[in-house]
Design an enzyme around this catalytic site. Structure first.
Site, PDB file in Angstrom:
ATOM      1  N   SER A  19       9.775 -18.044 -22.939  1.00 28.15           N
ATOM      2  CA  SER A  19       8.902 -17.055 -22.309  1.00 28.15           C
ATOM      3  C   SER A  19       7.432 -17.489 -22.440  1.00 28.15           C
ATOM      4  O   SER A  19       7.079 -18.572 -22.001  1.00 28.15           O
ATOM      5  CB  SER A  19       9.179 -15.689 -22.929  1.00 28.15           C
ATOM      6  OG  SER A  19       8.557 -14.680 -22.208  1.00 28.15           O
TER       7      SER A  19
ATOM      8  N   GLU B 219       0.271  -7.725  -7.305  1.00 24.02           N
ATOM      9  CA  GLU B 219      -1.135  -8.097  -7.448  1.00 24.02           C
ATOM     10  C   GLU B 219      -1.395  -9.443  -6.769  1.00 24.02           C
ATOM     11  O   GLU B 219      -2.440  -9.653  -6.152  1.00 24.02           O
ATOM     12  CB  GLU B 219      -1.522  -8.192  -8.928  1.00 24.02           C
ATOM     13  CG  GLU B 219      -1.590  -6.859  -9.670  1.00 24.02           C
ATOM     14  CD  GLU B 219      -0.228  -6.278  -9.980  1.00 24.02           C
ATOM     15  OE1 GLU B 219       0.707  -7.054 -10.263  1.00 24.02           O
ATOM     16  OE2 GLU B 219      -0.077  -5.035  -9.920  1.00 24.02           O
TER      17      GLU B 219
ATOM     18  N   HIS C 213      11.162 -15.694 -16.825  1.00 23.06           N
ATOM     19  CA  HIS C 213      11.767 -14.436 -16.324  1.00 23.06           C
ATOM     20  C   HIS C 213      11.706 -14.429 -14.799  1.00 23.06           C
ATOM     21  O   HIS C 213      11.373 -13.413 -14.190  1.00 23.06           O
ATOM     22  CB  HIS C 213      11.017 -13.213 -16.855  1.00 23.06           C
ATOM     23  CG  HIS C 213      10.902 -13.129 -18.341  1.00 23.06           C
ATOM     24  ND1 HIS C 213      11.933 -12.696 -19.143  1.00 23.06           N
ATOM     25  CD2 HIS C 213       9.872 -13.434 -19.169  1.00 23.06           C
ATOM     26  CE1 HIS C 213      11.534 -12.720 -20.414  1.00 23.06           C
ATOM     27  NE2 HIS C 213      10.294 -13.184 -20.455  1.00 23.06           N
TER      28      HIS C 213
END
Lengths: 289, 284
Positions: free
Chosen positions: A158, A176, A206
Protein backbone atom coordinates in the site's frame (compact mmCIF):
# COMPACT_ATOMS: atom_id res chain seq x y z
CA UNK A 1 12.09 -31.75 22.44
CA UNK A 2 11.59 -28.13 21.59
CA UNK A 3 14.55 -28.23 19.17
CA UNK A 4 13.13 -31.18 17.26
CA UNK A 5 9.83 -29.43 16.89
CA UNK A 6 11.59 -26.49 15.30
CA UNK A 7 13.45 -28.69 12.87
CA UNK A 8 10.28 -30.36 11.59
CA UNK A 9 8.61 -27.00 11.28
CA UNK A 10 11.42 -25.52 9.22
CA UNK A 11 11.42 -28.43 6.80
CA UNK A 12 7.72 -27.94 6.23
CA UNK A 13 8.18 -24.23 5.68
CA UNK A 14 11.00 -24.78 3.21
CA UNK A 15 8.93 -27.34 1.38
CA UNK A 16 6.08 -24.93 0.88
CA UNK A 17 8.52 -22.25 -0.23
CA UNK A 18 9.57 -24.45 -3.12
CA UNK A 19 6.02 -24.54 -4.47
CA UNK A 20 5.78 -20.78 -4.87
CA UNK A 21 9.25 -20.15 -6.24
CA UNK A 22 9.26 -17.40 -8.82
CA UNK A 23 10.18 -19.02 -12.13
CA UNK A 24 12.56 -16.32 -13.30
CA UNK A 25 14.63 -16.34 -10.14
CA UNK A 26 17.22 -18.75 -8.84
CA UNK A 27 18.79 -19.35 -5.46
CA UNK A 28 22.18 -17.74 -4.89
CA UNK A 29 25.15 -20.05 -4.79
CA UNK A 30 27.80 -17.41 -4.17
CA UNK A 31 27.09 -16.91 -0.49
CA UNK A 32 26.22 -13.29 -1.01
CA UNK A 33 23.20 -11.90 0.73
CA UNK A 34 19.98 -10.75 -0.80
CA UNK A 35 18.58 -14.16 -1.50
CA UNK A 36 17.34 -15.06 -4.94
CA UNK A 37 18.90 -13.66 -8.08
CA UNK A 38 17.90 -13.29 -11.65
CA UNK A 39 19.13 -16.39 -13.44
CA UNK A 40 22.59 -15.86 -14.86
CA UNK A 41 22.98 -12.35 -13.46
CA UNK A 42 25.51 -11.01 -10.99
CA UNK A 43 24.47 -9.09 -7.91
CA UNK A 44 23.18 -5.57 -8.44
CA UNK A 45 20.25 -3.69 -7.02
CA UNK A 46 17.82 -6.15 -5.43
CA UNK A 47 14.26 -6.74 -6.59
CA UNK A 48 11.47 -4.35 -5.66
CA UNK A 49 8.29 -5.97 -4.38
CA UNK A 50 5.30 -3.61 -4.58
CA UNK A 51 2.12 -4.97 -2.98
CA UNK A 52 -1.32 -3.51 -3.51
CA UNK A 53 -3.02 -3.88 -0.17
CA UNK A 54 -2.45 -2.91 3.42
CA UNK A 55 -2.59 -6.18 5.32
CA UNK A 56 -0.17 -9.08 4.94
CA UNK A 57 -1.76 -12.02 3.11
CA UNK A 58 0.55 -15.02 3.70
CA UNK A 59 0.74 -15.89 -0.01
CA UNK A 60 2.02 -12.44 -0.80
CA UNK A 61 4.61 -11.94 1.89
CA UNK A 62 5.84 -15.47 1.29
CA UNK A 63 6.90 -14.23 -2.14
CA UNK A 64 8.78 -11.39 -0.53
CA UNK A 65 10.38 -13.75 1.98
CA UNK A 66 11.65 -15.86 -0.94
CA UNK A 67 12.95 -12.78 -2.79
CA UNK A 68 14.93 -11.93 0.34
CA UNK A 69 16.40 -15.44 0.57
CA UNK A 70 13.77 -17.65 2.24
CA UNK A 71 13.35 -18.54 5.90
CA UNK A 72 17.03 -17.89 6.62
CA UNK A 73 16.84 -14.27 5.48
CA UNK A 74 17.21 -11.36 7.86
CA UNK A 75 14.21 -9.09 7.35
CA UNK A 76 13.71 -5.61 8.78
CA UNK A 77 10.33 -3.97 8.82
CA UNK A 78 9.78 -0.25 8.36
CA UNK A 79 6.63 0.86 10.17
CA UNK A 80 6.92 4.41 8.87
CA UNK A 81 3.46 4.69 7.36
CA UNK A 82 1.46 2.67 9.87
CA UNK A 83 3.15 2.97 13.27
CA UNK A 84 4.45 0.40 15.76
CA UNK A 85 1.36 -1.91 15.93
CA UNK A 86 1.44 -2.36 12.15
CA UNK A 87 5.15 -3.17 12.38
CA UNK A 88 4.54 -5.84 15.04
CA UNK A 89 1.76 -7.31 12.90
CA UNK A 90 4.06 -7.58 9.91
CA UNK A 91 6.81 -9.14 12.04
CA UNK A 92 4.40 -11.82 13.24
CA UNK A 93 3.32 -12.49 9.65
CA UNK A 94 6.93 -13.15 8.62
CA UNK A 95 7.61 -15.23 11.75
CA UNK A 96 4.52 -17.33 10.97
CA UNK A 97 6.18 -18.09 7.63
CA UNK A 98 9.26 -19.44 9.37
CA UNK A 99 11.53 -16.39 9.21
CA UNK A 100 13.41 -16.41 12.52
CA UNK A 101 15.35 -13.17 12.19
CA UNK A 102 12.91 -10.26 11.90
CA UNK A 103 13.35 -6.80 13.39
CA UNK A 104 11.09 -3.77 13.38
CA UNK A 105 12.87 -0.47 12.87
CA UNK A 106 12.52 2.12 15.58
CA UNK A 107 11.69 4.96 13.23
CA UNK A 108 13.29 7.59 15.49
CA UNK A 109 16.85 6.45 16.08
CA UNK A 110 18.19 6.71 12.54
CA UNK A 111 21.72 5.60 13.48
CA UNK A 112 20.62 2.37 15.19
CA UNK A 113 18.13 1.64 12.40
CA UNK A 114 20.79 2.21 9.74
CA UNK A 115 22.89 -0.56 11.29
CA UNK A 116 19.99 -3.02 11.02
CA UNK A 117 19.25 -1.91 7.46
CA UNK A 118 22.90 -2.44 6.48
CA UNK A 119 22.67 -6.14 7.49
CA UNK A 120 19.24 -6.83 6.02
CA UNK A 121 18.46 -9.28 3.19
CA UNK A 122 14.99 -7.79 2.87
CA UNK A 123 13.45 -4.47 3.90
CA UNK A 124 9.67 -4.36 4.03
CA UNK A 125 7.51 -1.28 4.61
CA UNK A 126 4.02 -1.60 6.06
CA UNK A 127 1.09 0.45 4.75
CA UNK A 128 -0.55 3.50 6.22
CA UNK A 129 -0.42 7.17 5.41
CA UNK A 130 1.69 7.71 2.30
CA UNK A 131 2.63 11.29 3.02
CA UNK A 132 3.97 10.48 6.50
CA UNK A 133 5.95 7.53 5.13
CA UNK A 134 7.53 9.59 2.36
CA UNK A 135 8.52 12.35 4.78
CA UNK A 136 10.03 10.03 7.41
CA UNK A 137 11.88 7.97 4.82
CA UNK A 138 13.90 10.90 3.50
CA UNK A 139 16.23 10.57 6.51
CA UNK A 140 16.59 6.84 5.75
CA UNK A 141 17.20 7.18 2.02
CA UNK A 142 20.98 6.65 2.12
CA UNK A 143 21.17 3.46 4.24
CA UNK A 144 18.22 2.02 2.33
CA UNK A 145 19.79 2.78 -1.02
CA UNK A 146 23.16 1.24 -0.18
CA UNK A 147 21.54 -1.96 1.17
CA UNK A 148 19.38 -2.20 -1.95
CA UNK A 149 22.37 -1.62 -4.26
CA UNK A 150 24.19 -4.43 -2.47
CA UNK A 151 21.35 -6.76 -3.40
CA UNK A 152 18.82 -6.58 -0.58
CA UNK A 153 15.20 -7.07 -1.62
CA UNK A 154 13.01 -4.03 -1.02
CA UNK A 155 9.28 -4.31 -0.52
CA UNK A 156 6.24 -2.63 0.80
CA UNK A 157 2.50 -2.73 0.80
CA UNK A 158 0.00 0.00 0.00
CA UNK A 159 1.60 3.29 1.09
CA UNK A 160 4.77 1.27 1.72
CA UNK A 161 4.79 0.46 -2.02
CA UNK A 162 3.93 3.95 -3.27
CA UNK A 163 7.02 5.63 -1.77
CA UNK A 164 9.52 3.81 -4.04
CA UNK A 165 8.37 5.59 -7.20
CA UNK A 166 9.49 8.98 -8.40
CA UNK A 167 6.21 10.57 -7.34
CA UNK A 168 3.26 9.41 -5.24
CA UNK A 169 -0.35 10.53 -4.88
CA UNK A 170 -0.98 11.51 -1.27
CA UNK A 171 -4.49 12.90 -1.64
CA UNK A 172 -7.52 12.72 -3.94
CA UNK A 173 -9.40 9.93 -5.70
CA UNK A 174 -10.87 9.45 -9.19
CA UNK A 175 -13.54 12.11 -8.80
CA UNK A 176 -11.04 14.80 -7.80
CA UNK A 177 -8.73 13.66 -10.58
CA UNK A 178 -11.27 14.00 -13.40
CA UNK A 179 -12.79 17.24 -12.15
CA UNK A 180 -9.71 19.15 -10.92
CA UNK A 181 -6.64 17.30 -12.18
CA UNK A 182 -3.32 17.46 -10.30
CA UNK A 183 -4.01 20.63 -8.38
CA UNK A 184 -3.78 20.25 -4.60
CA UNK A 185 -4.72 23.85 -3.81
CA UNK A 186 -7.86 23.63 -5.90
CA UNK A 187 -9.14 20.37 -4.44
CA UNK A 188 -7.53 18.10 -7.04
CA UNK A 189 -4.87 15.41 -6.62
CA UNK A 190 -1.89 16.12 -4.39
CA UNK A 191 1.27 14.55 -5.81
CA UNK A 192 4.49 14.50 -3.78
CA UNK A 193 8.08 13.39 -4.39
CA UNK A 194 8.96 9.74 -3.68
CA UNK A 195 12.27 8.01 -2.97
CA UNK A 196 12.71 7.23 -6.68
CA UNK A 197 14.42 3.86 -6.20
CA UNK A 198 12.31 3.08 -9.22
CA UNK A 199 12.65 6.23 -11.30
CA UNK A 200 10.14 7.18 -13.98
CA UNK A 201 7.14 5.61 -12.27
CA UNK A 202 4.20 6.44 -10.04
CA UNK A 203 2.73 3.54 -8.04
CA UNK A 204 -0.97 3.30 -7.12
CA UNK A 205 -2.21 0.44 -4.85
CA UNK A 206 -5.78 -0.82 -4.10
CA UNK A 207 -6.13 -0.14 -7.79
CA UNK A 208 -9.28 -1.64 -9.29
CA UNK A 209 -10.87 -2.16 -5.86
CA UNK A 210 -11.03 1.60 -5.34
CA UNK A 211 -11.78 2.49 -8.98
CA UNK A 212 -8.44 4.28 -9.30
CA UNK A 213 -7.90 4.00 -13.04
CA UNK A 214 -8.95 7.62 -13.67
CA UNK A 215 -6.69 8.97 -10.93
CA UNK A 216 -3.63 7.08 -12.19
CA UNK A 217 -4.44 8.09 -15.77
CA UNK A 218 -4.62 11.75 -14.78
CA UNK A 219 -1.62 11.72 -12.41
CA UNK A 220 0.72 9.79 -14.73
CA UNK A 221 -0.18 12.12 -17.61
CA UNK A 222 0.36 15.28 -15.59
CA UNK A 223 3.73 14.10 -14.25
CA UNK A 224 4.88 12.42 -17.48
CA UNK A 225 5.61 9.23 -15.55
CA UNK A 226 4.61 5.59 -16.17
CA UNK A 227 1.74 4.63 -13.89
CA UNK A 228 1.74 1.24 -12.14
CA UNK A 229 -1.65 0.30 -10.65
CA UNK A 230 -1.61 -2.71 -8.30
CA UNK A 231 -4.71 -4.60 -7.11
CA UNK A 232 -5.20 -5.86 -3.59
CA UNK A 233 -3.65 -9.26 -2.72
CA UNK A 234 -1.40 -8.73 -5.72
CA UNK A 235 2.15 -7.48 -6.16
CA UNK A 236 4.25 -6.02 -8.95
CA UNK A 237 7.83 -7.35 -8.80
CA UNK A 238 10.50 -5.28 -10.53
CA UNK A 239 13.78 -7.04 -11.19
CA UNK A 240 16.34 -4.35 -12.14
CA UNK A 241 18.75 -6.85 -13.75
CA UNK A 242 16.39 -7.73 -16.62
CA UNK A 243 14.23 -4.61 -16.13
CA UNK A 244 10.98 -6.56 -16.16
CA UNK A 245 7.85 -6.05 -14.09
CA UNK A 246 5.97 -9.24 -13.15
CA UNK A 247 2.50 -9.61 -11.63
CA UNK A 248 2.03 -12.07 -8.76
CA UNK A 249 -1.31 -12.79 -7.11
CA UNK A 250 -4.97 -13.13 -8.08
CA UNK A 251 -5.51 -9.50 -9.19
CA UNK A 252 -3.84 -7.45 -11.90
CA UNK A 253 -1.03 -4.98 -12.42
CA UNK A 254 -1.93 -2.14 -14.80
CA UNK A 255 0.63 -0.09 -16.74
CA UNK A 256 -0.33 3.38 -18.00
CA UNK A 257 1.88 5.53 -20.23
CA UNK A 258 0.90 8.78 -21.94
CA UNK A 259 3.12 9.14 -24.95
CA UNK A 260 1.77 12.44 -26.20
CA UNK A 261 2.37 13.29 -29.82
CA UNK A 262 -0.53 13.20 -32.26
CA UNK A 263 -2.40 10.71 -30.07
CA UNK A 264 -3.38 13.62 -27.83
CA UNK A 265 -4.85 12.75 -24.50
CA UNK A 266 -4.77 9.00 -24.76
CA UNK A 267 -2.49 6.59 -22.94
CA UNK A 268 -1.04 3.19 -23.74
CA UNK A 269 -2.35 0.64 -21.24
CA UNK A 270 -1.51 -3.00 -20.51
CA UNK A 271 -3.02 -5.25 -17.85
CA UNK A 272 -0.82 -8.03 -16.41
CA UNK A 273 -2.38 -11.03 -14.67
CA UNK A 274 -0.55 -13.60 -12.49
CA UNK A 275 2.81 -14.60 -13.92
CA UNK A 276 2.71 -12.15 -16.84
CA UNK A 277 5.48 -9.61 -17.14
CA UNK A 278 6.28 -6.49 -19.12
CA UNK A 279 9.61 -5.24 -20.45
CA UNK A 280 9.95 -1.81 -18.86
CA UNK A 281 12.16 -0.62 -21.71
CA UNK A 282 8.93 -0.57 -23.73
CA UNK A 283 7.30 1.64 -21.13
CA UNK A 284 9.86 4.46 -20.97
CA UNK A 285 11.07 3.48 -17.50
CA UNK A 286 14.80 4.24 -17.18
CA UNK A 287 17.09 1.38 -16.24
CA UNK A 288 19.03 1.42 -12.97
CA UNK A 289 22.54 0.01 -13.12
CA UNK B 1 -12.57 19.95 -40.07
CA UNK B 2 -14.43 18.75 -36.98
CA UNK B 3 -17.68 19.03 -38.94
CA UNK B 4 -16.31 16.72 -41.62
CA UNK B 5 -15.29 14.16 -39.04
CA UNK B 6 -18.73 14.34 -37.49
CA UNK B 7 -20.30 13.60 -40.83
CA UNK B 8 -17.96 10.68 -41.26
CA UNK B 9 -19.01 9.23 -37.92
CA UNK B 10 -22.65 9.84 -38.77
CA UNK B 11 -22.30 8.07 -42.08
CA UNK B 12 -20.60 5.20 -40.27
CA UNK B 13 -23.43 4.91 -37.76
CA UNK B 14 -26.04 5.06 -40.52
CA UNK B 15 -24.25 2.39 -42.50
CA UNK B 16 -24.28 0.11 -39.47
CA UNK B 17 -27.98 0.66 -38.93
CA UNK B 18 -28.74 0.01 -42.59
CA UNK B 19 -26.88 -3.24 -42.18
CA UNK B 20 -29.37 -4.30 -39.55
CA UNK B 21 -32.07 -4.38 -42.20
CA UNK B 22 -34.61 -2.32 -40.30
CA UNK B 23 -37.07 -0.08 -42.06
CA UNK B 24 -38.75 3.03 -40.76
CA UNK B 25 -42.36 2.45 -39.86
CA UNK B 26 -44.92 4.02 -42.17
CA UNK B 27 -47.76 6.26 -41.18
CA UNK B 28 -47.88 6.93 -37.48
CA UNK B 29 -51.10 8.94 -37.46
CA UNK B 30 -51.81 10.39 -34.05
CA UNK B 31 -48.75 8.73 -32.58
CA UNK B 32 -46.33 10.85 -34.58
CA UNK B 33 -43.68 12.04 -32.16
CA UNK B 34 -43.66 15.73 -31.45
CA UNK B 35 -39.97 16.41 -31.56
CA UNK B 36 -38.56 14.16 -34.22
CA UNK B 37 -37.84 15.38 -37.70
CA UNK B 38 -36.65 13.25 -40.55
CA UNK B 39 -33.77 15.56 -41.43
CA UNK B 40 -32.29 15.46 -37.97
CA UNK B 41 -30.54 12.11 -38.33
CA UNK B 42 -30.21 9.54 -35.58
CA UNK B 43 -31.10 10.60 -32.09
CA UNK B 44 -28.75 10.89 -29.18
CA UNK B 45 -27.56 7.91 -27.18
CA UNK B 46 -27.59 8.32 -23.41
CA UNK B 47 -25.45 5.76 -21.57
CA UNK B 48 -25.59 6.11 -17.83
CA UNK B 49 -23.42 4.19 -15.35
CA UNK B 50 -26.28 3.41 -12.91
CA UNK B 51 -27.59 2.51 -10.47
CA UNK B 52 -30.52 4.97 -10.31
CA UNK B 53 -30.18 8.15 -12.28
CA UNK B 54 -30.26 11.35 -10.27
CA UNK B 55 -32.72 14.00 -11.55
CA UNK B 56 -30.04 16.12 -13.28
CA UNK B 57 -29.09 13.17 -15.50
CA UNK B 58 -32.75 12.34 -16.24
CA UNK B 59 -33.26 16.01 -17.14
CA UNK B 60 -30.35 15.66 -19.57
CA UNK B 61 -32.12 12.71 -21.20
CA UNK B 62 -35.39 14.67 -21.35
CA UNK B 63 -33.53 17.48 -23.14
CA UNK B 64 -31.95 15.06 -25.60
CA UNK B 65 -35.48 13.79 -26.35
CA UNK B 66 -36.64 17.33 -27.13
CA UNK B 67 -37.18 18.96 -23.74
CA UNK B 68 -40.43 19.61 -21.93
CA UNK B 69 -43.38 17.92 -23.58
CA UNK B 70 -41.23 15.15 -25.09
CA UNK B 71 -42.96 11.77 -25.22
CA UNK B 72 -41.04 9.16 -23.27
CA UNK B 73 -41.33 5.36 -23.56
CA UNK B 74 -39.93 3.53 -20.53
CA UNK B 75 -38.63 -0.02 -21.00
CA UNK B 76 -38.39 -1.63 -17.51
CA UNK B 77 -38.15 -5.25 -18.61
CA UNK B 78 -35.45 -6.43 -16.22
CA UNK B 79 -36.39 -4.66 -13.04
CA UNK B 80 -39.45 -6.63 -11.88
CA UNK B 81 -43.02 -5.37 -11.54
CA UNK B 82 -43.28 -1.68 -10.82
CA UNK B 83 -39.68 -0.96 -11.88
CA UNK B 84 -40.87 1.56 -14.47
CA UNK B 85 -43.09 3.51 -12.11
CA UNK B 86 -40.39 5.66 -10.43
CA UNK B 87 -39.22 6.69 -13.88
CA UNK B 88 -42.74 7.55 -15.02
CA UNK B 89 -43.07 9.76 -11.93
CA UNK B 90 -39.62 11.29 -12.41
CA UNK B 91 -40.05 12.11 -16.12
CA UNK B 92 -43.55 13.49 -15.47
CA UNK B 93 -42.10 15.71 -12.73
CA UNK B 94 -39.46 16.87 -15.20
CA UNK B 95 -42.21 18.10 -17.53
CA UNK B 96 -42.17 15.29 -20.08
CA UNK B 97 -45.27 14.91 -22.21
CA UNK B 98 -46.93 11.55 -22.50
CA UNK B 99 -44.98 8.87 -20.57
CA UNK B 100 -45.66 5.23 -21.46
CA UNK B 101 -44.39 2.31 -19.37
CA UNK B 102 -43.97 -0.73 -21.63
CA UNK B 103 -44.62 -4.35 -20.71
CA UNK B 104 -42.57 -7.20 -22.18
CA UNK B 105 -45.63 -9.24 -23.16
CA UNK B 106 -47.52 -6.41 -24.86
CA UNK B 107 -45.48 -6.48 -28.07
CA UNK B 108 -47.77 -4.56 -30.42
CA UNK B 109 -48.61 -1.83 -27.92
CA UNK B 110 -44.96 -1.52 -26.95
CA UNK B 111 -43.75 -1.22 -30.54
CA UNK B 112 -46.40 1.42 -31.20
CA UNK B 113 -45.33 3.38 -28.13
CA UNK B 114 -41.68 3.17 -29.25
CA UNK B 115 -42.61 4.39 -32.71
CA UNK B 116 -44.39 7.38 -31.19
CA UNK B 117 -41.75 8.30 -28.63
CA UNK B 118 -39.23 11.14 -28.65
CA UNK B 119 -37.17 9.33 -26.05
CA UNK B 120 -36.83 5.62 -25.19
CA UNK B 121 -35.42 5.00 -21.72
CA UNK B 122 -34.33 1.47 -20.75
CA UNK B 123 -34.28 0.78 -17.00
CA UNK B 124 -31.43 -1.42 -15.72
CA UNK B 125 -31.57 -4.79 -14.02
CA UNK B 126 -30.23 -8.22 -14.86
CA UNK B 127 -28.48 -7.81 -18.19
CA UNK B 128 -29.17 -11.29 -19.57
CA UNK B 129 -32.92 -10.97 -18.93
CA UNK B 130 -32.99 -7.49 -20.43
CA UNK B 131 -31.22 -8.61 -23.62
CA UNK B 132 -33.73 -11.43 -24.14
CA UNK B 133 -36.83 -9.36 -23.42
CA UNK B 134 -35.79 -6.31 -25.45
CA UNK B 135 -34.85 -8.39 -28.52
CA UNK B 136 -38.43 -8.45 -30.00
CA UNK B 137 -38.51 -4.64 -29.74
CA UNK B 138 -35.01 -4.03 -31.13
CA UNK B 139 -35.95 -3.23 -34.72
CA UNK B 140 -38.62 -0.78 -33.54
CA UNK B 141 -36.07 0.93 -31.28
CA UNK B 142 -33.53 1.13 -34.13
CA UNK B 143 -36.15 2.62 -36.47
CA UNK B 144 -37.25 5.22 -33.94
CA UNK B 145 -33.64 6.12 -33.14
CA UNK B 146 -32.78 6.49 -36.83
CA UNK B 147 -35.71 8.87 -37.10
CA UNK B 148 -34.31 11.02 -34.33
CA UNK B 149 -35.61 9.59 -31.05
CA UNK B 150 -33.13 9.68 -28.16
CA UNK B 151 -32.37 6.24 -26.74
CA UNK B 152 -30.68 5.49 -23.45
CA UNK B 153 -30.82 4.01 -20.03
CA UNK B 154 -28.77 3.21 -17.00
CA UNK B 155 -26.72 0.18 -16.00
CA UNK B 156 -27.87 -2.83 -18.08
CA UNK B 157 -30.20 -0.45 -19.96
CA UNK B 158 -27.14 1.43 -21.24
CA UNK B 159 -25.13 -1.71 -21.94
CA UNK B 160 -27.71 -3.21 -24.32
CA UNK B 161 -27.56 -0.18 -26.65
CA UNK B 162 -24.21 -1.39 -28.03
CA UNK B 163 -23.81 -4.20 -30.53
CA UNK B 164 -22.16 -6.56 -28.02
CA UNK B 165 -23.21 -6.89 -24.39
CA UNK B 166 -21.39 -8.54 -21.48
CA UNK B 167 -24.14 -10.59 -19.81
CA UNK B 168 -21.99 -12.62 -17.44
CA UNK B 169 -18.56 -12.63 -15.80
CA UNK B 170 -16.42 -10.17 -13.86
CA UNK B 171 -12.72 -9.30 -13.93
CA UNK B 172 -11.21 -12.45 -12.42
CA UNK B 173 -13.24 -14.72 -14.74
CA UNK B 174 -12.28 -12.57 -17.72
CA UNK B 175 -8.58 -12.65 -16.85
CA UNK B 176 -8.58 -16.40 -16.28
CA UNK B 177 -10.72 -17.56 -19.19
CA UNK B 178 -11.24 -14.65 -21.61
CA UNK B 179 -14.48 -14.56 -23.59
CA UNK B 180 -15.56 -18.16 -23.22
CA UNK B 181 -18.77 -18.81 -21.28
CA UNK B 182 -18.38 -22.62 -21.38
CA UNK B 183 -15.03 -22.32 -19.56
CA UNK B 184 -16.34 -19.85 -16.99
CA UNK B 185 -15.16 -16.74 -18.84
CA UNK B 186 -17.16 -13.76 -20.09
CA UNK B 187 -20.43 -14.32 -21.94
CA UNK B 188 -21.22 -11.82 -24.71
CA UNK B 189 -24.56 -11.41 -26.47
CA UNK B 190 -25.84 -9.23 -29.29
CA UNK B 191 -27.44 -5.97 -28.16
CA UNK B 192 -29.76 -3.49 -29.89
CA UNK B 193 -26.80 -2.36 -31.98
CA UNK B 194 -27.21 1.43 -31.94
CA UNK B 195 -23.54 1.84 -31.12
CA UNK B 196 -21.56 -0.03 -33.76
CA UNK B 197 -18.35 -1.89 -32.93
CA UNK B 198 -18.60 -1.05 -29.25
CA UNK B 199 -19.14 -2.57 -25.81
CA UNK B 200 -20.56 -0.48 -22.97
CA UNK B 201 -19.85 -1.30 -19.34
CA UNK B 202 -21.40 0.40 -16.31
CA UNK B 203 -20.81 0.75 -12.54
CA UNK B 204 -17.33 1.05 -13.90
CA UNK B 205 -15.03 2.44 -11.21
CA UNK B 206 -17.28 1.16 -8.43
CA UNK B 207 -17.13 -2.54 -9.39
CA UNK B 208 -13.48 -2.79 -10.52
CA UNK B 209 -14.53 -3.43 -14.12
CA UNK B 210 -11.53 -2.17 -16.02
CA UNK B 211 -10.02 -5.67 -16.44
CA UNK B 212 -13.23 -7.19 -17.77
CA UNK B 213 -13.85 -4.45 -20.33
CA UNK B 214 -10.18 -4.58 -21.34
CA UNK B 215 -10.47 -8.33 -21.99
CA UNK B 216 -13.85 -8.05 -23.76
CA UNK B 217 -12.74 -5.26 -26.10
CA UNK B 218 -9.45 -6.97 -26.87
CA UNK B 219 -11.12 -10.29 -27.68
CA UNK B 220 -13.75 -8.73 -29.96
CA UNK B 221 -11.67 -5.84 -31.32
CA UNK B 222 -14.35 -3.41 -30.22
CA UNK B 223 -14.23 -0.05 -28.54
CA UNK B 224 -14.95 -0.08 -24.83
CA UNK B 225 -16.97 2.61 -23.06
CA UNK B 226 -16.83 2.32 -19.25
CA UNK B 227 -19.24 4.61 -17.41
CA UNK B 228 -19.06 5.39 -13.67
CA UNK B 229 -22.20 5.65 -11.51
CA UNK B 230 -23.75 9.11 -11.46
CA UNK B 231 -22.27 9.72 -14.89
CA UNK B 232 -23.58 9.53 -18.46
CA UNK B 233 -21.80 9.20 -21.79
CA UNK B 234 -23.88 10.94 -24.44
CA UNK B 235 -23.25 10.17 -28.12
CA UNK B 236 -24.73 12.68 -30.54
CA UNK B 237 -25.22 12.78 -34.31
CA UNK B 238 -22.35 15.27 -34.66
CA UNK B 239 -20.04 12.35 -33.93
CA UNK B 240 -19.07 13.38 -30.40
CA UNK B 241 -19.23 11.54 -27.11
CA UNK B 242 -19.63 13.85 -24.11
CA UNK B 243 -19.32 12.95 -20.41
CA UNK B 244 -21.88 14.38 -17.96
CA UNK B 245 -22.36 13.95 -14.24
CA UNK B 246 -19.87 13.46 -11.45
CA UNK B 247 -17.60 10.55 -12.44
CA UNK B 248 -15.46 9.46 -15.35
CA UNK B 249 -16.08 7.88 -18.74
CA UNK B 250 -13.22 5.54 -19.73
CA UNK B 251 -12.66 4.77 -23.42
CA UNK B 252 -10.63 1.67 -24.35
CA UNK B 253 -9.41 1.16 -27.91
CA UNK B 254 -7.87 -2.31 -28.20
CA UNK B 255 -4.38 -2.68 -29.57
CA UNK B 256 -5.18 -5.35 -32.14
CA UNK B 257 -3.34 -8.53 -31.26
CA UNK B 258 -4.35 -10.25 -28.04
CA UNK B 259 -2.40 -8.99 -25.05
CA UNK B 260 -1.00 -5.96 -26.84
CA UNK B 261 -1.39 -2.60 -25.11
CA UNK B 262 -4.66 -0.75 -25.58
CA UNK B 263 -5.10 2.99 -25.91
CA UNK B 264 -7.17 4.46 -23.14
CA UNK B 265 -8.73 7.87 -22.50
CA UNK B 266 -10.49 9.11 -19.40
CA UNK B 267 -13.12 11.82 -19.80
CA UNK B 268 -14.19 13.94 -16.84
CA UNK B 269 -17.44 15.93 -16.67
CA UNK B 270 -17.78 18.06 -19.81
CA UNK B 271 -14.94 16.36 -21.69
CA UNK B 272 -15.65 15.13 -25.20
CA UNK B 273 -14.19 12.60 -27.62
CA UNK B 274 -14.78 12.14 -31.32
CA UNK B 275 -16.66 8.91 -31.97
CA UNK B 276 -14.82 8.17 -35.19
CA UNK B 277 -11.36 7.78 -33.66
CA UNK B 278 -12.08 8.33 -29.97
CA UNK B 279 -9.70 11.20 -29.71
CA UNK B 280 -10.63 13.38 -26.76
CA UNK B 281 -11.28 17.04 -27.35
CA UNK B 282 -10.80 19.73 -24.74
CA UNK B 283 -13.87 20.55 -22.66
CA UNK B 284 -15.54 23.81 -23.65
Amino acid sequence: MRGRGWAVWLVLATGSAGCTELPFLTKPDDGRRGGYRIKGQAAGPGPLFLAGSGDHPPGQIQRFRDLAGGTGAYIVIGPFAGGAPAGAEARKAFQDLGVTRVDVLDGQDVEADAKLIARADGIYLVGGVAEIAARKLTTYAEPLRSAWRAGAAIGGTSAGAMVWGERLIVKGEAREAVTKGVWAEGGGLDVKVGLAFMPGVLVDPHFNERGRFPRLWVASGATDLTGIGIDENTAAVWTPADHRLTAVGPGTVTLVRHDGGDQGETARVAVLAEGRSADLDDWDVPRVE
Amino acid sequence: MAHGAGRLALAFMLAMVAGCGSTASGSRGDLAPRYRTLDRGPGALFLSGGADDPPPLLARFRDLAGGRGARIAIVPFAGGPGAGEPYRVAFTALGAGEVAVLEPDALAAGRAAIAGADGIYVVGGITRILVDRVAPFSDAIRAAWRDGAAVGGHSAGAMICADQVIVKGEGPAALAHGVDPSAGGLDLRAGVGLLPQAIVDTHFGERARFPRLWIATGATNRLGIGVDPGTAAVCTADGLLTAYGTGAVTLIRPGGAAGSPARVSVLGPGDRARLADWRPQPAE
